[in-house]
Design a protein around this motif. Sequence first.
Motif, PDB file in Angstrom:
ATOM      1  N   ASP A  15      -9.163  44.870   0.558  1.00  0.00           N
ATOM      2  CA  ASP A  15      -8.577  44.128  -0.354  1.00  0.00           C
ATOM      3  C   ASP A  15      -9.557  45.074  -1.563  1.00  0.00           C
ATOM      4  O   ASP A  15     -10.885  45.511  -1.825  1.00  0.00           O
ATOM      5  CB  ASP A  15      -9.773  42.720  -0.261  1.00  0.00           C
ATOM      6  N   LEU A  16      -8.715  45.183  -3.628  1.00  0.00           N
ATOM      7  CA  LEU A  16      -9.449  45.340  -4.373  1.00  0.00           C
ATOM      8  C   LEU A  16      -9.494  44.038  -5.159  1.00  0.00           C
ATOM      9  O   LEU A  16      -8.919  43.287  -5.544  1.00  0.00           O
ATOM     10  CB  LEU A  16      -8.610  46.386  -4.948  1.00  0.00           C
ATOM     11  N   VAL A  17     -10.854  43.317  -5.060  1.00  0.00           N
ATOM     12  CA  VAL A  17     -11.050  41.966  -5.968  1.00  0.00           C
ATOM     13  C   VAL A  17     -11.054  42.702  -7.115  1.00  0.00           C
ATOM     14  O   VAL A  17     -11.990  43.015  -7.614  1.00  0.00           O
ATOM     15  CB  VAL A  17     -12.679  41.295  -5.610  1.00  0.00           C
ATOM     16  N   ILE A  18     -10.526  42.640  -7.972  1.00  0.00           N
ATOM     17  CA  ILE A  18     -10.287  43.553  -9.395  1.00  0.00           C
ATOM     18  C   ILE A  18     -10.450  42.060 -10.407  1.00  0.00           C
ATOM     19  O   ILE A  18     -11.349  42.885 -11.298  1.00  0.00           O
ATOM     20  CB  ILE A  18      -8.418  44.105  -9.104  1.00  0.00           C
ATOM     21  N   ASN A  19     -10.446  40.881 -10.545  1.00  0.00           N
ATOM     22  CA  ASN A  19     -10.606  40.240 -11.970  1.00  0.00           C
ATOM     23  C   ASN A  19     -12.458  40.051 -11.612  1.00  0.00           C
ATOM     24  O   ASN A  19     -12.330  39.751 -12.825  1.00  0.00           O
ATOM     25  CB  ASN A  19     -10.217  39.106 -11.361  1.00  0.00           C
ATOM     26  N   HIS A  20     -13.296  39.942 -10.655  1.00  0.00           N
ATOM     27  CA  HIS A  20     -14.695  39.810 -10.814  1.00  0.00           C
ATOM     28  C   HIS A  20     -14.937  40.375  -9.958  1.00  0.00           C
ATOM     29  O   HIS A  20     -14.730  40.625  -8.539  1.00  0.00           O
ATOM     30  CB  HIS A  20     -14.625  38.160 -10.944  1.00  0.00           C
ATOM     31  N   VAL A  21     -16.456  40.220 -10.740  1.00  0.00           N
ATOM     32  CA  VAL A  21     -17.322  40.820  -9.368  1.00  0.00           C
ATOM     33  C   VAL A  21     -19.057  39.885  -9.143  1.00  0.00           C
ATOM     34  O   VAL A  21     -18.778  39.124  -9.777  1.00  0.00           O
ATOM     35  CB  VAL A  21     -18.061  42.217  -9.902  1.00  0.00           C
ATOM     36  N   SER A  22     -19.662  39.869  -8.094  1.00  0.00           N
ATOM     37  CA  SER A  22     -20.621  39.084  -8.095  1.00  0.00           C
ATOM     38  C   SER A  22     -21.671  39.517  -9.046  1.00  0.00           C
ATOM     39  O   SER A  22     -21.360  40.236  -9.673  1.00  0.00           O
ATOM     40  CB  SER A  22     -21.258  39.693  -6.902  1.00  0.00           C
ATOM     41  N   SER A  23     -22.515  38.574  -8.908  1.00  0.00           N
ATOM     42  CA  SER A  23     -23.950  37.941 -10.479  1.00  0.00           C
ATOM     43  C   SER A  23     -24.729  38.775 -10.189  1.00  0.00           C
ATOM     44  O   SER A  23     -25.474  39.640 -10.587  1.00  0.00           O
ATOM     45  CB  SER A  23     -23.524  36.942 -10.885  1.00  0.00           C
ATOM     46  N   GLN A  24     -24.439  39.170  -8.420  1.00  0.00           N
ATOM     47  CA  GLN A  24     -26.019  40.417  -7.822  1.00  0.00           C
ATOM     48  C   GLN A  24     -25.160  41.670  -8.129  1.00  0.00           C
ATOM     49  O   GLN A  24     -26.704  42.410  -7.441  1.00  0.00           O
ATOM     50  CB  GLN A  24     -26.281  39.243  -7.080  1.00  0.00           C
ATOM     51  N   SER A  25     -24.118  41.885  -9.069  1.00  0.00           N
ATOM     52  CA  SER A  25     -23.706  43.633  -8.743  1.00  0.00           C
ATOM     53  C   SER A  25     -24.935  43.609  -9.683  1.00  0.00           C
ATOM     54  O   SER A  25     -25.075  43.672 -10.434  1.00  0.00           O
ATOM     55  CB  SER A  25     -22.209  43.358  -8.738  1.00  0.00           C
ATOM     56  N   LEU A  26     -25.176  45.771  -9.293  1.00  0.00           N
ATOM     57  CA  LEU A  26     -25.272  46.568 -10.834  1.00  0.00           C
ATOM     58  C   LEU A  26     -24.743  46.313 -11.382  1.00  0.00           C
ATOM     59  O   LEU A  26     -25.408  46.224 -12.975  1.00  0.00           O
ATOM     60  CB  LEU A  26     -25.239  47.735  -9.559  1.00  0.00           C
ATOM     61  N   TRP A  27     -23.470  46.217 -11.958  1.00  0.00           N
ATOM     62  CA  TRP A  27     -22.551  45.966 -13.225  1.00  0.00           C
ATOM     63  C   TRP A  27     -23.402  44.532 -14.103  1.00  0.00           C
ATOM     64  O   TRP A  27     -23.407  45.006 -15.326  1.00  0.00           O
ATOM     65  CB  TRP A  27     -20.997  46.117 -12.937  1.00  0.00           C
ATOM     66  N   PHE A  28     -23.265  43.765 -12.955  1.00  0.00           N
ATOM     67  CA  PHE A  28     -23.622  42.182 -14.004  1.00  0.00           C
ATOM     68  C   PHE A  28     -25.262  42.444 -14.337  1.00  0.00           C
ATOM     69  O   PHE A  28     -25.958  42.227 -15.182  1.00  0.00           O
ATOM     70  CB  PHE A  28     -23.391  41.324 -13.010  1.00  0.00           C
ATOM     71  N   ARG A  29     -25.838  42.551 -13.732  1.00  0.00           N
ATOM     72  CA  ARG A  29     -27.819  43.286 -13.886  1.00  0.00           C
ATOM     73  C   ARG A  29     -27.926  44.283 -14.963  1.00  0.00           C
ATOM     74  O   ARG A  29     -28.867  44.159 -16.123  1.00  0.00           O
ATOM     75  CB  ARG A  29     -28.538  43.471 -12.442  1.00  0.00           C
ATOM     76  N   ASN A  30     -27.055  45.349 -15.266  1.00  0.00           N
ATOM     77  CA  ASN A  30     -27.343  46.484 -15.997  1.00  0.00           C
ATOM     78  C   ASN A  30     -26.283  45.569 -17.123  1.00  0.00           C
ATOM     79  O   ASN A  30     -27.299  46.016 -18.624  1.00  0.00           O
ATOM     80  CB  ASN A  30     -26.421  47.421 -15.821  1.00  0.00           C
ATOM     81  N   TYR A  31     -25.575  44.328 -17.186  1.00  0.00           N
ATOM     82  CA  TYR A  31     -24.887  44.102 -18.664  1.00  0.00           C
ATOM     83  C   TYR A  31     -25.474  43.199 -19.035  1.00  0.00           C
ATOM     84  O   TYR A  31     -26.388  43.510 -19.834  1.00  0.00           O
ATOM     85  CB  TYR A  31     -23.814  43.421 -18.009  1.00  0.00           C
TER      86      TYR A  31
END
Length: 582
Positions: free
Chosen positions: A138-154
């Motif tokens: 699966d490429l979950v391409i539309n969204h990521v977890s709010s606990q992901s590094l990307w969102f924390r960095n955002y």
Amino acid sequence: MTTDFLSLEELKHKVNVLIGALYPHCDSQELTEQCLAAIGPRISKDVVAPERLWSEKDCLLITYGNSIREAGHKPLDTLQHFLHNHLQGVFSAVHVLPFFPFSSDDGFAVIDYTQVDPELGDWDDINALAQDFKLMADLVINHVSSQSLWFRNYQYGKDPGRGYFVEADPNYDLSNVVRPRTSPLLRKTDTADGTKHVWCTFSHDQVDVDFRNEKVLLEYLSIIGRYLDEGAQWIRLDAVAFLWKQLGTSCIHLHETHEVIKLVRLLTEYKNAHALLISETNVPNRENLTYFGNSNEAHIIYNFSLPPLVIHALLAGDCTYLKTWMMTMPPSPVGCTYLNFTASHDGVGLRPAEGLLDEGELQQMLQTLESFGGRISSRTDAEGNSKPYEANISLYDAFKGTYKGSDQWQVERLISSQTIMLAVEGIPAFYIHTLFATHNDYDKVKTTGHNRSINRCNWSLSDLNERLGKENGPGQRVFNELQRLIKIRAKQPAFHPNATQFTLHIRPEIFAFWRQSMQRNQSIFCIYNLSDQPQQLNLADINLISTENWVDLISGNAIEDLCDTITLAPYQNLWLTNYCSQ
């Protein structure tokens, strides 16, 4: 046509054109080189003719990494051993649903795309599965977890993550946005730059990424490259229809979304000529078909209208709606095909039945499924109305009876539904719980609070072995018979995913269609009694050629008199062929 027919310079030119249209603010030549670097070195340079991308031998199994558990063993290891011992040589491919660290939605809120969830196993376990089967990831391409590094960095204004998410003014009119959930679209989020409202199509734990930022594109190309390097051959583009956001639009099926898929296909085929893209777009049928593009988007699209129509036909004992839909379905384009399924980890999607089932028929079907223990999940439409979105029920329990109520034909209806799926144009895909005739899991629904959990049971290996070993029990009957049918199918050239298909007209209780091999040396007449009553079939009505010998592949019985009238038992299925290669 795969990219192996293109020189590297021709490939770069095509990528450059797409990049230029999607990201006019960027240096398109430089971004093209970055895209090639992100996808990584080539794995396979073979030339693959479109008709050889798949065959009648292909059959997909859909499973979670922890669908089968054994104390003291990693779930992926247990799964691999079960599949190796019982189903190798039956299935050619396996779709392991998201196997990454996650925070919700049973894997579809990904925390880290580059790691295997340690609760399941590790990359060695994934590699082991890829040795035995073609692996779909699966490429979950539309969204990521709010606990992901990307969102924390955002939130902290750091890279990678800064600029990766879609922000919107909560005062802006977003009523035209199409989405499958009833929760608020925007999530209030504190950031280093103050309070922001970020876009969440599915849930507030699943935060949409912003593909208008070219850095997001590069991140996902790198992830695809990693999957392919780890042995995956099929890449499932989860919820891809919602990928591109543009205020003032519906934010579904936008032109830019299709252009991104074209770009991903070019680069994926460049990386591995055997790799395939599968689009997951749970939408009305006409919208779904657009994801073939001009044979330059998804190689395979889910046949989302098939599940509700097959279930309806078997509950009603009437193929009228199923037959009408099949007559309108176009043959898949060259280098493309359908993925046929009747059950999955999600519920039975109802949007794909829009315009195919009238409201009265839909409501009767839903009421019947509820009487068999199912749950109905809803969405909010553009006018703010709540509408049924999916039926949540195990496929086995969906066939507990008919509109008349429960009866003794539950196993037969389940097998009939799968026999239809095996014969329809495309590649068949079985959800693992269909193989086991798994019941509704009410305990899991109670634990998670989510309707979809009803069909996401986790079997202990000992309990599963007991179910499959019980003499003439439903688990054993279904498991053995479906394996037998899959093996029969794999030997029939008329069941190639792109073989010709024509719908036959008999009467509402009998669903029938004809498949012919691409070499035209085999015909198969697929005939199904959808009712709980015996049905008379005049063989003269299906025009079997008198100069050839005909046999039913399922029973092995020969047809002695082509003008005979035969009696079909309730839910009996026939595959009549002039070319027997069992």
